[in-house]
Design an enzyme around this catalytic site. Structure first.
Site, PDB file in Angstrom:
ATOM      1  N   ALA A  76       0.917  -1.217  -0.563  1.00 58.27           N
ATOM      2  CA  ALA A  76      -0.081   0.126   0.025  1.00 58.27           C
ATOM      3  C   ALA A  76       0.634   1.184  -0.110  1.00 58.27           C
ATOM      4  CB  ALA A  76      -0.825  -0.253   1.480  1.00 58.27           C
ATOM      5  N   ALA A  77       2.036   1.509   0.106  1.00 53.04           N
ATOM      6  CA  ALA A  77       3.023   2.441   0.004  1.00 53.04           C
ATOM      7  C   ALA A  77       2.492   2.980  -0.743  1.00 53.04           C
ATOM      8  CB  ALA A  77       4.770   2.047   0.092  1.00 53.04           C
ATOM      9  N   ASP A 124      -0.214   3.401  -3.035  1.00 49.60           N
ATOM     10  CA  ASP A 124      -1.899   3.679  -2.183  1.00 49.60           C
ATOM     11  C   ASP A 124      -1.518   4.763  -1.734  1.00 49.60           C
ATOM     12  OD1 ASP A 124      -2.441   1.617  -4.004  1.00 49.60           O
ATOM     13  OD2 ASP A 124      -2.495   0.262  -1.966  1.00 49.60           O
TER      14      ASP A 124
HETATM   15  O1  RIB Z   1      -1.508  -1.982  -3.072  1.00 53.56           O
HETATM   16  C1  RIB Z   1      -2.112  -3.214  -2.274  1.00 53.56           C
HETATM   17  C2  RIB Z   1      -3.086  -3.355  -1.624  1.00 53.56           C
HETATM   18  O2  RIB Z   1      -3.586  -4.263  -3.461  1.00 53.56           O
HETATM   19  C3  RIB Z   1      -3.888  -4.646  -0.883  1.00 53.56           C
HETATM   20  O3  RIB Z   1      -4.356  -3.409   0.706  1.00 53.56           O
HETATM   21  C4  RIB Z   1      -4.380  -5.718  -1.750  1.00 53.56           C
HETATM   22  O4  RIB Z   1      -6.210  -5.709  -0.547  1.00 53.56           O
HETATM   23  C5  RIB Z   1      -4.538  -5.682  -2.522  1.00 53.56           C
HETATM   24  O5  RIB Z   1      -5.500  -4.662  -3.553  1.00 53.56           O
END
Ligand code: RIB
Length: 306
Positions: free
Chosen positions: A250-251, A253
């Site tokens: 999730a970095a 995101d």
């Molecule tokens: O980018 C990380 C995310 O990718 C995770 O939270 C997982 O659910 C996938 O969607």
């Protein structure tokens, strides 16, 4: 009130095993620690933007099950508008199975469930919300026709579009022309352009190729090696912050969610990337996707101290 950020995308529950090393096909590795955390690239971006100071609305689908209900509770706790998060009665909530190794690197498998049912009709239903946004943020964990419908709508309404092309898939030039800021990582930039991105030079070339396809700004994220920013005015690099990684999940995101807030607040590109890099660096120091997204206060403090 913060700037209005609308996120269209996925919501998952992450099943995480933190383990010394990620098993190879056919191999069993024991000694891991299990935990669950709210995730999904779209939901992670929404949560990151809300904690970074945005007034966020999320457009998504979850299942009519316990995971979906828990996800909704989490969004409410982060004061995210969920008027356009639908409980789908035909599919379960999205789930991701994640291994995180001792260096913080991960491998992820996603069962999309309800995310795969997010449709252009869901976008139509949220037209007023999108038209009022300062920025629309998306990734590619929901159907491409839905992403395209939202991008076209936002573009027609004069709303900036940030597209994080993850997980990577080929994109049409028509879609790319609606994108204000495209944020691929190395492998995504490579898939979108066919240009090898093994180093900074490759990243610059790939970014320039994407500009030529009609994207206004390209930011190639290079993890610990920083971010290449390419616009019609030239190419610049912003360094990453150095941290000890626990979990890189999730970095990207968190980078995109925080970036959206900084851009919507009027920050110039390099300053916005610095802010997003700080948020992403902080996220890497904690296990789990949404639990690792920092608040605005935490990002500001981190930037003061680094
Ligand atoms: O980018 C990380 C995310 O990718 C995770 O939270 C997982 O659910 C996938 O969607």
């Amino acid at each position: 009130m913060g700037k209005k950020i609308v996120v269209v995308g996925s919501s998952n529950t992450d099943m995480i095993i933190k383990i010394d090393r990620i098993p190879r096909p056919g191999e069993t590795v024991i000694g891991g620690r299990f935990s669950t955390a709210p995730g999904g690239k779209g939901a992670n971006q929404a949560v990151a933007a809300a904690r970074a100071g945005g007034d966020v609305a999320f457009i998504a689908r979850v299942g009519n099950d316990m995971f979906g209900s828990e996800a909704l509770k989490g969004f409410a706790a982060d004061e995210i508008n969920i008027d356009h998060v639908t409980k789908d009665t035909t599919a379960p909530s999205g789930v991701a199975s994640i291994f995180v190794d001792k260096n913080g690197e991960n491998s992820i498998a996603v069962a999309s469930g309800a995310n795969a049912n997010l449709s252009p009709a869901d976008i139509e239903a949220a037209e007023k919300t999108i038209a009022c946004a300062d920025i629309l943020v998306m990734q590619l964990e929901t159907p491409i026709e839905t992403v395209t419908a939202a991008a076209m709508m936002a573009h027609a309404d004069g709303v900036k579009v940030i597209l994080n092309p993850a997980p990577a898939q080929p994109l049409t030039d028509d879609l790319l022309k609606t994108v204000s800021i495209l944020t691929p990582n190395e492998s995504e930039a490579e898939l979108l352009t066919g240009i090898g991105v093994e180093n900074e030079d490759g990243a610059r070339k790939a970014a320039e190729a994407l500009l030529a396809k009609g994207v206004a700004t390209v930011m190639v994220t290079l993890g610990e090696n920083g971010v290449i920013i390419a616009t019609a005015d030239g190419v610049k690099k912003v360094d990453a912050f150095e941290v000890d990684p626990v979990d890189t999940t999730a970095a990207g995101d968190v980078f995109n969610g925080a970036l959206a807030v900084a851009i919507a607040e009027g920050s110039r590109l390099e300053k916005a990337v610095l802010f997003a890099n700080a948020a992403a660096a902080m996220s890497v120091t904690k296990l789990g996707a949404q639990p690792s997204a920092p608040t605005r206060h935490e990002i500001d403090e981190f930037m003061k101290n680094h």
